[in-house]
Design an enzyme around this catalytic site. Structure first.
Site: not given
Ligand code: CMC
Length: 420
Positions: A303, A360
């Site tokens: 991320h 996700d």
């Protein structure tokens, strides 16, 4: 006030600094080019604050995510998604009367314009539902009056967007499986209504399973906002030209679709299925992800902002276990996911680069257990993100510092030349 000092080509310059509620420090470099002729170079904007915002706070080092001050862990399971949407857009959680009015407005405006139903007939059956959703949201500006100066138009269009996005999404699924559209019902919560429109059939009695309703509600809340990510920045970028709200949100949906952003949830599941089809050899895929000559990345890992853990992934890991247990599903993909996580968290490649599972990584396992087809995963992300995009669009419009977004560049092409 402290200042940042810059020495450049023999000149000395000072720029003011300021900090936010949580002491994040910023250098105000708005006068940089005017005073020095230089610009900043920051591809991907990792060091650039494009706005001040009061909506969402993230501390990527500590794994904190708060909406309007409330940690996501406090909201999930305590309030419903519709209340979180209200919180993001209006700044405070609704009281009982406000919530009743808001939910009533959302339900009343959840039917799409009947003429738009015909559009579904003209997409190829292979059309990706994200593509259908973006097109439909864009089309809404042809059906509903748009006057950016009138508050009541803006408010009604916001309600229409949040109310109808789930209807558009469910209808695109129904079309793809050749079933009749199921209309939303006023007695259901937001999440239950979506599940009803997806899975009910006119000939059967369908009651929405509580476990699925609660899981979807949690998923929508966890996706509701994430400050200046790619799609939200897109909404602000398009909105900065004073394009209408539908146009901005359609652009947001398209930005979200990319596999490095919201599209990763579909990619994660497809990756897990690939590993399963390959005999479950997850170690091979970890090795591929580390190999610089191989473009493969471990989808659902890493991320830009979280360098410790993604707090949404932690909630979702637990939710995935809970949903599968309650439904009595033993999904081998969950085992592959856990094995991948375990090995990656110990591997120096991932540790050194602070690569952790993101939102996700586990969401797809839950969607799959709910019976939602893989192509709809990113659509669910878009439904959840709708209130966040709208809150940012509203905030941008009322920000006195807002100007049309227009980054600069460093030209590296040919110097001036002429035809012979
Ligand atoms: N697998 C293997 N290596 C990775 C991964 C990964 N998933 N992610 C980053 N890296 C490596 C990358 O190769 C680079 O290595 P090096 O320094 O040796 O060149 C280093 O880690 C930094 O990566 P980056 O691409 O510069 O990081 P970024 O901040 O630009 O990208 C990201 C963030 C999320 C796009 C990236 O981690 C990624 O591609 N992850 C997989 C896709 C994914 O899961 N996306 C969903 C993001 S969360 C939901 C959302 O916001 O939409």
């Amino acid at each position: 006030m402290t200042t940042a000092k810059l020495t450049l080509d023999g000149g000395n310059y000072e720029f003011p600094t300021f900090s936010g509620t949580e002491n994040e420090l910023a250098i105000d470099c708005r006068k940089l080019r005017g005073e020095t002729t230089a610009i900043t170079y920051d591809p991907g904007y990792g060091n650039t604050g494009s706005c001040k915002s009061a909506i969402t706070f993230i501390d990527g080092e500590k794994g904190i995510l708060r909406y309007r001050g409330y940690p996501i862990e406090d909201l999930v399971g305590r309030v419903r998604f519709s209340a979180v949407a209200y919180l993001l857009i209006h700044g405070e959680l609704p009281d009982t009367a406000q919530l009743a009015g808001w939910r009533n407005d959302l339900t009343k405006n959840s039917l799409i314009h009947e003429s738009m139903l015909k559009f579904f007939d003209h997409f190829p059956v292979t059309a990706h539902p994200m593509n259908i959703l973006a097109s439909m949201i864009s089309s809404m500006s042809s059906f509903y009056p748009y006057d950016s100066e009138q508050e009541e138009h803006i408010n009604l269009n916001i309600i229409r967007l949040i109310g109808q996005v789930k209807t558009l999404a469910a209808f695109s699924y129904k079309k793809s499986v050749g079933q009749p559209f199921m209309y939303p019902r006023s007695e259901y919560t937001y999440a239950a209504n979506f599940l009803h429109m997806m899975f009910a059939e006119p000939t059967e009695t369908y009651s929405v399973p509580k476990v699925l309703e609660d899981a979807l509600d949690a998923l929508l809340i966890l996706h509701a906002d994430h400050e200046q990510n790619c799609s939200t920045s897109t909404v602000r970028m398009v909105g900065s030209s004073q394009a209408n709200l539908y146009a901005c949100l359609s652009a947001g949906v398209n930005a979200l679709w990319g596999p490095l952003h919201g599209g990763a949830n579909q990619e994660v599941l497809e990756m897990l299925q690939r590993i399963q089809a390959d005999g479950g050899d997850y170690k091979k895929y970890v090795a591929k992800a580390k190999d610089k000559d191989d473009p493969f990345r471990l989808m659902g890992f890493g991320h830009r902002v979280y360098k410790n853990f993604d707090p949404r992934a932690i909630v979702l890991r637990q939710k995935a276990e809970q949903v599968l247990n309650e439904l009595g599903i033993n999904d081998p993909l969950l085992d592959i996911a856990k094995n991948l996580e375990e090995i990656a968290l110990k591997d120096s490649y991932f540790v050194e680069r602070n690569l952790y599972p993101n939102v996700d990584f586990y969401s797809g396992i839950i969607y799959r257990a709910m019976g939602i087809p893989t192509e709809m995963f990113t659509v669910l992300f878009a439904i959840g993100r709708m209130p966040g995009w709208i809150a940012h669009w509203l905030e941008m419009r009322s920000d006195p510092d807002n100007r049309i977004h227009r980054p600069r560049q460093i030209y590296i092409g040919q110097p001036e030349r002429h035809l012979p």
